[in-house]
Scaffold this active site. Structure first.
Site, PDB file in Angstrom:
ATOM      1  CB  CYS A 378      -0.960  -0.027   1.188  1.00 35.13           C
ATOM      2  SG  CYS A 378      -2.309   1.187   1.041  1.00 35.13           S
ATOM      3  CG  HIS A 503      -3.464  -3.506   2.991  1.00 29.31           C
ATOM      4  ND1 HIS A 503      -2.493  -3.074   3.864  1.00 29.31           N
ATOM      5  CD2 HIS A 503      -4.086  -2.385   2.542  1.00 29.31           C
ATOM      6  CE1 HIS A 503      -2.524  -1.756   3.953  1.00 29.31           C
ATOM      7  NE2 HIS A 503      -3.484  -1.315   3.166  1.00 29.31           N
ATOM      8  CD  GLU A 505      -1.018  -6.355   4.881  1.00 32.02           C
ATOM      9  OE1 GLU A 505      -1.366  -5.234   5.309  1.00 32.02           O
ATOM     10  OE2 GLU A 505      -0.577  -6.537   3.719  1.00 32.02           O
TER      11      GLU A 505
END
Length: 527
Positions: A378, A503, A505
């Protein structure tokens, strides 16, 4: 299991942050291991409508669901433990329910009745619970905060009333308490936990199970005393001291008397298949031949929960690539080449605000100069683009978020986002498709040219400056399907310099590492 849907309510006492979310997720994991279809929900008494504007330094990361809900970090724990993709219905905050009630009152939907916390707010809470439970056999509900908090009273009353709605036999109440160890007297003190249990009973709920959290292993007498004062049998008291890893908790629960409680409650005495969790524990405990140090360039240095999904994604990737992982925190406000020299790879996570941005740009520039593996998430993509544009001849290149006067806004606000910079729920949120350039590092890592990742941003790369960005060493390797938004950039000649506007993750799992994190660790281990 019987035909009736079952509900497990997890509450907390003594203090917040005691581990209700991990307990709830771990119980769900054990039930899944028995073949039971589980759903889960977080009910937060905060008067916020969602978690989007909460300070991450105080509350930890804002977790984003696939449909764009900005939620508490516990939903991240839920997704990692249960391998589910949750939605807006799995996160319920007081502010959202109250705003809906007020809107209904203003629209005349109550027909002139007095609108009250009981029964209207408590009824709305119960409706939200039933909605989130749809399609599952067992629905787990974590109530945020601690029992006795003023703002949480409606939620405690709602789950007490809920037993009347669905039958007490279909509700299991689990209370998580904390027992401190007093160093001066060398003893564990159960009085705070006793008081917390008394308070819960005072609201009309007698727990079926008590989870006792301690920092270190406690003697059996503590469980006996808690059982006596809570009114539950001793085998329904689980002593849970700090584990080496949270992923050990499902194994601990399955090896405790709580398994019998769950068996009786669900009517399912199938032995849980815990191989997944045993494999994770083995992966975590195995010492590997290779060591890799990742520098996390961050501005919040005193709260790991701010980056919890990033940390968990790195750990999963380390187990997958069979390396010993060390995470070195690099303060973005003071970062220098000396810090960057000391690590094998650099990771710049997402974030908002100008603080620490120069250090993050410096990290990206260093990686481009030296060939050090880099993963940008990001904001990590945006600072990489700024660094590349400056290297490509635009000395004052910047993001309009941080320098509104710059003539070279290589990162600028998305169309339709102007004027919304301080408002909640208006970012580009949730799942979006991306098309990757065939043969790119990103496509190679994913093994695909079409991917879906979650997003949370308001600014984007300004493609007017593509030439300068490319001259600085980066190419656009992934865009939105219509080509209007830049989703991935990378350095073609670099061992591994990949950044995404998303994102990733948030979609990592302990037993299924995310390919972008695997890629950066593999590149780092080769150095």
């Amino acid at each position: 299991m019987g035909q009736s849907k079952k509900y497990i309510f997890v509450t907390g006492g003594v203090l917040s942050g005691v581990g209700k979310g991990i307990t709830a997720a771990s119980m769900g994991a054990v039930l899944q291991a028995k073949g039971i279809n589980v759903s889960i929900q977080k009910c937060d008494p905060y008067l916020n409508v969602d978690a989007g504007l909460l300070n991450p330094a105080e509350h930890g990361e804002c977790f984003v669901t696939k449909d764009g809900a900005e939620t508490d970090l516990d939903l991240g724990h839920y997704e990692r433990f249960l391998d589910l993709e949750l939605t807006q219905k799995n996160a319920t905050l007081s502010g959202k329910l109250l705003s809906n009630l007020i809107a209904d009152e203003r629209a005349g939907k109550f027909g002139g009745k007095t609108v009250q916390l009981v029964p209207h707010l408590t009824g709305a809470i119960q409706d939200a619970i039933e909605l989130a439970a749809d399609g599952s056999d067992v629905h787990i509900v974590e109530i945020g905060g601690t029992v006795g908090d003023y703002e949480g009273l409606s939620f405690v009353e709602a789950i007490r009333e809920f037993a009347g709605r669905v039958g007490r036999e279909n509700c299991l109440y689990v209370h998580v308490v904390y027992v401190p160890f007093i160093g001066t007297s060398k003893e564990f003190k159960t009085k705070p936990a006793q008081n917390a249990l008394n308070e819960l009973r005072g609201f009309g709920i007698v727990p079926d199970c008590v989870v006792v959290r301690t920092d270190d292993p406690a003697p059996a007498g503590v469980a006996k005393k808690i059982a006596m004062f809570s009114g539950v049998s001793e085998d329904a008291v689980i002593m849970l001291h700090n584990a080496k890893t949270v992923f050990q908790i499902p194994l601990i629960i399955a090896d405790s008397g709580v398994l019998n409680v769950l068996n009786k409650f669900t009517g399912n005495d199938t032995t849980p298949d815990l191989k997944k969790w045993q494999d994770i524990m083995l992966a975590q405990s195995t010492v590997r031949e290779r060591d890799v140090t990742v520098g996390l360039v961050a501005k919040y240095m005193d709260n790991e929960d701010t980056y919890i999904s990033v940390l968990e994604a790195l750990k999963s990737a380390a187990w997958h690539t069979e390396v010993n992982l060390e995470i070195k925190w690099i303060n973005a406000e003071t970062a220098s080449d000396t810090d960057f020299d000391s690590v094998d790879a650099l990771l710049v996570p997402g974030g908002f605000g100008e603080r620490g941005v120069p250090g993050k740009i410096a990290a990206a520039d260093y990686a481009l100069r030296t060939g050090k593996p880099y993963l940008g998430l990001c904001l990590g993509l945006q600072v990489a683009v700024i660094a590349a544009a400056r290297r490509g001849g635009l000395a004052d290149a910047h993001s309009a978020e941080f320098d509104k006067a710059t003539e070279h806004d290589v990162v600028y606000i998305m169309a339709g986002q102007e004027g919304k910079e301080s408002t909640g729920g208006t970012l580009r949120l949730g799942d979006y498709d991306a098309v990757l350039r065939d043969g790119s590092k990103a496509a190679t890592a994913y093994g695909a040219t079409e991917v879906v990742e979650r997003h949370r941003h308001r600014y984007e790369v300004n493609q007017k400056f593509v030439q300068e960005i490319e001259q600085g060493g980066l190419v656009i390797s992934g865009t939105s399907p219509d080509g209007k938004l830049v989703e991935f950039v990378e350095s073609p000649e670099h061992p591994y310099f990949v950044a995404t506007q998303a994102h990733p993750e948030l979609k990592s799992r302990p037993n299924r590492a995310h390919p972008l994190f695997v890629g950066v660790l593999r590149a780092a281990s080769k150095r």
